[in-house]
Design a protein around this motif. Structure first.
Motif, mmCIF file in Angstrom:
data_model
loop_
_atom_site.group_PDB
_atom_site.id
_atom_site.type_symbol
_atom_site.label_atom_id
_atom_site.label_comp_id
_atom_site.label_asym_id
_atom_site.label_seq_id
_atom_site.Cartn_x
_atom_site.Cartn_y
_atom_site.Cartn_z
ATOM 1 N N LEU A 1 -2.592 -7.341 2.010
ATOM 2 C CA LEU A 1 -2.667 -8.757 1.626
ATOM 3 C C LEU A 1 -1.782 -9.015 0.411
ATOM 4 O O LEU A 1 -1.122 -10.060 0.324
ATOM 5 N N LEU A 2 -1.739 -8.060 -0.514
ATOM 6 C CA LEU A 2 -0.933 -8.220 -1.716
ATOM 7 C C LEU A 2 0.539 -8.419 -1.381
ATOM 8 O O LEU A 2 1.206 -9.319 -1.897
ATOM 9 N N ALA A 3 1.060 -7.571 -0.504
ATOM 10 C CA ALA A 3 2.476 -7.685 -0.123
ATOM 11 C C ALA A 3 2.732 -8.934 0.706
ATOM 12 O O ALA A 3 3.750 -9.608 0.543
ATOM 13 N N ALA A 4 1.802 -9.255 1.600
ATOM 14 C CA ALA A 4 2.005 -10.385 2.512
ATOM 15 C C ALA A 4 1.992 -11.721 1.787
ATOM 16 O O ALA A 4 2.740 -12.633 2.151
ATOM 17 N N CYS A 5 1.164 -11.859 0.756
ATOM 18 C CA CYS A 5 1.022 -13.164 0.104
ATOM 19 C C CYS A 5 1.941 -13.305 -1.102
ATOM 20 O O CYS A 5 2.045 -14.397 -1.672
ATOM 21 N N ASP A 6 2.638 -12.223 -1.477
ATOM 22 C CA ASP A 6 3.427 -12.320 -2.703
ATOM 23 C C ASP A 6 4.750 -11.576 -2.623
ATOM 24 O O ASP A 6 5.810 -12.172 -2.480
ATOM 25 N N SER A 7 4.716 -10.255 -2.674
ATOM 26 C CA SER A 7 5.943 -9.501 -2.956
ATOM 27 C C SER A 7 6.939 -9.468 -1.808
ATOM 28 O O SER A 7 8.120 -9.188 -2.021
ATOM 29 N N CYS A 8 6.492 -9.777 -0.577
ATOM 30 C CA CYS A 8 7.404 -9.630 0.567
ATOM 31 C C CYS A 8 8.589 -10.583 0.497
ATOM 32 O O CYS A 8 9.656 -10.298 1.057
ATOM 33 N N ILE A 9 8.450 -11.719 -0.193
ATOM 34 C CA ILE A 9 9.592 -12.617 -0.344
ATOM 35 C C ILE A 9 10.096 -12.557 -1.790
ATOM 36 O O ILE A 9 9.358 -12.178 -2.699
ATOM 37 N N GLY A 10 11.342 -12.902 -1.968
ATOM 38 C CA GLY A 10 11.916 -12.904 -3.308
ATOM 39 C C GLY A 10 13.004 -11.881 -3.505
ATOM 40 O O GLY A 10 13.793 -11.967 -4.445
ATOM 41 N N GLY A 11 13.041 -10.863 -2.616
ATOM 42 C CA GLY A 11 14.151 -9.925 -2.628
ATOM 43 C C GLY A 11 14.104 -8.852 -3.691
ATOM 44 O O GLY A 11 15.017 -8.030 -3.783
#
Length: 352
Positions: free
Chosen positions: A120-130
């Protein structure tokens, strides 16, 4: 959802099943990196068709989020016939994302990369932004690049098998984004936090999508983190210090949740936030912060040292993003040690 980037525009798709994983096209030019826990849970169901020589199982712990791991994957991938047309597919959380994003960027000056965020952490935050970030010695995220995936595929059933610790860590970022959104976001969290804790499918999809949509505006305006995107560091300055101080026993999203309380307590002490708003946010956050604080020694010298080493710091003074009562975010360069100490003591006294 399409994310615009100077490197390449990339898309995010959200699915309520595993079909996208089951139909992966693993040709001779493709290499797959999978989180170890994920492989143990879903190996037979989802990954049995992947040739062993085209797969790397990564134990996703902070100690492995280092350049040596990235270079090991690079070396293995040199066996792929294709060079810049090589395809890297990675499945896992933020650590897998950081390592494989770094690999995709530096190998042959950039290869194709598809990322499946499975926490959930990666999916809602870190996955975008590069952003890709690696730890170096005791410095968190000291090394890094900007390199977005070509495609991000979120399969929400992965969230069902997350431990409570990891799931609640992800909720830390979800709550943070909604607090940053202001009064409407706080109300939304008050109304939905219990449904999220029950992992209701519709609510998970709704809040993953809304969290990414909120972050999208910041990263498209300030892709390389030099201006408005720094506001996303709200709570992270203190959160990263908690991670470092605890030797990562406090997971990232939980540390961010604790950092949110610290930031708001400093704003409260300055008269910038009302006690009512601070307590309403804390009532939400205490539902998702569950750590054994009795075994964590609070060393304020280490906390302050970690804040000084945070890459967002711009000088000798302590910088943080704080809120005022209109819920506007402010970059403040005069945070004092005693303000931080008082707020940190408050958090740990509540946890004990």
């Amino acid at each position: 959802m399409i994310i615009k980037s100077s490197t390449k525009d990339y898309k995010v798709d959200i699915y309520s099943n595993f079909e996208k994983v089951k139909c992966l096209n693993i040709d001779k030019n493709t290499f797959v990196v999978i989180d170890k826990n994920l492989y143990e849970l879903y190996g037979k169901e989802l990954f049995s068709a992947i040739p062993e020589e085209q797969m790397y199982i990564l134990e996703a712990v902070e100690e492995n989020k280092k350049i040596e791991t990235a270079l090991e994957i690079c070396e293995i991938m040199t066996n792929i016939p294709a060079k810049r047309n090589a395809q890297l597919i990675s499945l896992g959380g933020g650590i897998v994302q950081d390592v494989t994003g770094f690999v995709a960027n530096i190998l042959y000056r950039g290869i194709h990369w598809t990322f499946f965020p499975t926490t959930l952490l990666a999916a809602c935050d870190s996955c975008i932004g590069g952003k890709t970030s690696l730890n170096y010695k005791k410095f968190k995220n000291l090394l890094g690049t900007f390199y977005p995936p070509d495609e991000i595929i979120i399969c929400t059933p992965f969230f069902k098998t997350l431990s409570e610790k990891d799931f609640q860590s992800g909720l830390g970022e979800v709550v943070k984004f909604n607090v940053m959104f202001g009064e409407a976001g706080i109300i939304k969290m008050e109304q939905n936090i219990d449904a999220l804790l029950r992992r209701e499918d519709s609510k998970l999809e709704e809040f993953v999508e809304s969290s990414l949509a909120f972050k999208k505006d910041f990263i498209e305006e300030d892709e390389f983190d030099r201006g408005v995107r720094i506001h996303l560091n709200f709570a992270h300055t203190f959160g990263h210090a908690f991670e470092t101080m605890s030797n990562y026993a406090i997971p990232h999203g939980t540390a961010v949740a604790m950092g949110t309380i610290v930031a708001n307590r400093i704003s409260l002490s300055r008269g910038w936030l009302s006690e009512d708003k601070v307590l309403r946010v804390e009532n939400i956050l205490w539902k998702i912060i569950h750590i054994d604080a009795k075994h964590i020694e609070v060393d304020m010298d280490e906390v302050i040292s970690a804040i000084h080493k945070d890459k967002k710091q711009v000088g000798k003074e302590l910088t943080a993003v704080l809120m005022k009562d209109d819920m506007k975010l402010n970059i403040v360069h005069d945070v004092k040690r005693d303000e931080i100490e008082k707020a940190v003591e408050y958090v740990f006294n509540k946890l004990r």
